[in-house]
Design a protein around this motif. Structure first.
Motif, mmCIF file in Angstrom:
data_model
loop_
_atom_site.group_PDB
_atom_site.id
_atom_site.type_symbol
_atom_site.label_atom_id
_atom_site.label_comp_id
_atom_site.label_asym_id
_atom_site.label_seq_id
_atom_site.Cartn_x
_atom_site.Cartn_y
_atom_site.Cartn_z
ATOM 1 N N ASP A 29 -59.387 -109.683 42.070
ATOM 2 C CA ASP A 29 -58.883 -109.686 43.437
ATOM 3 C C ASP A 29 -58.933 -108.244 43.935
ATOM 4 O OD1 ASP A 29 -57.321 -109.579 45.745
ATOM 5 O OD2 ASP A 29 -55.935 -111.097 45.024
ATOM 6 N N ALA A 30 -59.803 -107.982 44.880
ATOM 7 C CA ALA A 30 -59.980 -106.610 45.381
ATOM 8 C C ALA A 30 -58.677 -106.029 45.915
ATOM 9 C CB ALA A 30 -61.056 -106.594 46.456
ATOM 10 N N GLU A 31 -57.830 -106.869 46.492
ATOM 11 C CA GLU A 31 -56.554 -106.389 47.031
ATOM 12 C C GLU A 31 -55.632 -105.906 45.908
ATOM 13 O OE1 GLU A 31 -52.851 -108.048 49.721
ATOM 14 O OE2 GLU A 31 -54.817 -108.989 49.913
ATOM 15 N N LEU A 32 -55.702 -106.548 44.762
ATOM 16 C CA LEU A 32 -54.874 -106.157 43.622
ATOM 17 C C LEU A 32 -55.528 -105.051 42.807
ATOM 18 C CD1 LEU A 32 -52.423 -106.547 41.785
ATOM 19 C CD2 LEU A 32 -53.733 -108.295 40.587
ATOM 20 N N CYS A 33 -56.828 -105.118 42.631
ATOM 21 C CA CYS A 33 -57.517 -104.181 41.738
ATOM 22 C C CYS A 33 -57.898 -102.867 42.413
ATOM 23 C CB CYS A 33 -58.766 -104.837 41.162
ATOM 24 S SG CYS A 33 -58.364 -106.257 40.115
ATOM 25 N N GLY A 34 -57.973 -102.859 43.726
ATOM 26 C CA GLY A 34 -58.318 -101.628 44.430
ATOM 27 C C GLY A 34 -59.730 -101.166 44.126
ATOM 28 N N ASP A 35 -59.944 -99.869 44.230
ATOM 29 C CA ASP A 35 -61.279 -99.297 44.061
ATOM 30 C C ASP A 35 -61.465 -98.536 42.754
ATOM 31 O OD1 ASP A 35 -62.232 -100.193 46.572
ATOM 32 O OD2 ASP A 35 -61.175 -98.542 47.559
ATOM 33 N N SER A 36 -60.415 -98.487 41.939
ATOM 34 C CA SER A 36 -60.521 -97.735 40.682
ATOM 35 C C SER A 36 -59.476 -98.252 39.698
ATOM 36 C CB SER A 36 -60.277 -96.248 40.931
ATOM 37 O OG SER A 36 -58.918 -96.022 41.294
ATOM 38 N N ARG A 37 -59.643 -97.852 38.455
ATOM 39 C CA ARG A 37 -58.679 -98.229 37.423
ATOM 40 C C ARG A 37 -57.297 -97.672 37.764
ATOM 41 N NH1 ARG A 37 -56.314 -96.246 32.815
ATOM 42 N NH2 ARG A 37 -55.975 -97.767 31.172
ATOM 43 N N ASP A 38 -57.244 -96.419 38.199
ATOM 44 C CA ASP A 38 -55.962 -95.797 38.532
ATOM 45 C C ASP A 38 -55.263 -96.539 39.670
ATOM 46 O OD1 ASP A 38 -56.202 -93.868 36.561
ATOM 47 O OD2 ASP A 38 -57.090 -92.387 37.906
ATOM 48 N N GLU A 39 -56.035 -96.920 40.680
ATOM 49 C CA GLU A 39 -55.441 -97.654 41.801
ATOM 50 C C GLU A 39 -54.954 -99.026 41.334
ATOM 51 O OE1 GLU A 39 -56.337 -98.937 46.420
ATOM 52 O OE2 GLU A 39 -57.939 -98.075 45.228
ATOM 53 N N ALA A 40 -55.732 -99.691 40.493
ATOM 54 C CA ALA A 40 -55.328 -101.003 39.974
ATOM 55 C C ALA A 40 -54.017 -100.899 39.208
ATOM 56 C CB ALA A 40 -56.424 -101.574 39.089
ATOM 57 N N LEU A 41 -53.906 -99.902 38.350
ATOM 58 C CA LEU A 41 -52.672 -99.735 37.584
ATOM 59 C C LEU A 41 -51.478 -99.458 38.495
ATOM 60 C CD1 LEU A 41 -53.966 -97.702 34.525
ATOM 61 C CD2 LEU A 41 -53.258 -100.103 34.580
ATOM 62 N N LYS A 42 -51.686 -98.677 39.516
ATOM 63 C CA LYS A 42 -50.610 -98.380 40.477
ATOM 64 C C LYS A 42 -50.175 -99.668 41.191
ATOM 65 C CE LYS A 42 -49.770 -95.782 44.720
ATOM 66 N NZ LYS A 42 -49.993 -96.743 45.793
ATOM 67 N N LEU A 43 -51.139 -100.431 41.668
ATOM 68 C CA LEU A 43 -50.816 -101.675 42.396
ATOM 69 C C LEU A 43 -50.154 -102.700 41.494
ATOM 70 C CD1 LEU A 43 -54.105 -101.916 44.465
ATOM 71 C CD2 LEU A 43 -51.830 -101.375 45.345
ATOM 72 N N CYS B 167 -56.439 -114.699 30.078
ATOM 73 C CA CYS B 167 -57.576 -113.907 30.559
ATOM 74 C C CYS B 167 -58.575 -114.792 31.294
ATOM 75 C CB CYS B 167 -58.267 -113.205 29.397
ATOM 76 S SG CYS B 167 -57.187 -112.038 28.544
ATOM 77 N N LEU B 168 -58.768 -116.002 30.795
ATOM 78 C CA LEU B 168 -59.679 -116.937 31.452
ATOM 79 C C LEU B 168 -59.188 -117.271 32.857
ATOM 80 C CD1 LEU B 168 -60.379 -119.390 28.505
ATOM 81 C CD2 LEU B 168 -61.986 -117.754 29.508
ATOM 82 N N ALA B 169 -57.874 -117.331 33.023
ATOM 83 C CA ALA B 169 -57.295 -117.702 34.310
ATOM 84 C C ALA B 169 -57.288 -116.545 35.302
ATOM 85 C CB ALA B 169 -55.863 -118.214 34.103
ATOM 86 N N PHE B 170 -57.432 -115.313 34.803
ATOM 87 C CA PHE B 170 -57.392 -114.143 35.685
ATOM 88 C C PHE B 170 -58.685 -114.050 36.477
ATOM 89 C CE2 PHE B 170 -58.065 -109.673 36.728
ATOM 90 C CZ PHE B 170 -56.868 -109.386 37.359
ATOM 91 N N ASP B 171 -58.555 -113.823 37.766
ATOM 92 C CA ASP B 171 -59.719 -113.684 38.631
ATOM 93 C C ASP B 171 -59.593 -112.351 39.359
ATOM 94 O OD1 ASP B 171 -62.084 -114.325 39.876
ATOM 95 O OD2 ASP B 171 -61.143 -115.561 41.412
#
Length: 60
Positions: free
Chosen positions: A38-52, A32-36
């Motif tokens: 990334d708008a490209e991966l996370c998208g604009d919502s939780r649903d979009e992040a899970l899809k990506l 978790c500490l290493a996770f940063d």
């Protein structure tokens, strides 16, 4: 989650606002500490992040 967290499973440390309850705590796992963010991966919502993230996992 001592045995690790399977993909697609909500972390038990997330609060109702999806914020990590261990943020800034020495017990926070290294992964978790290493996770940063990334708008490209996370998208604009939780649903979009899970899809990506699901798409990325299927490709690897």
């Amino acid at each position: 989650m001592p045995q690790g967290k399977p993909a697609g499973v909500r972390c038990v440390q997330l609060d109702d606002d999806n914020l990590c309850q261990l943020f800034g705590d020495a017990r926070r796992p290294q992964v978790c500490l290493a996770f940063d963010f990334d708008a490209e991966l996370c998208g604009d919502s939780r649903d979009e992040a899970l899809k990506l993230i699901t798409e990325l996992e299927q490709l690897t």
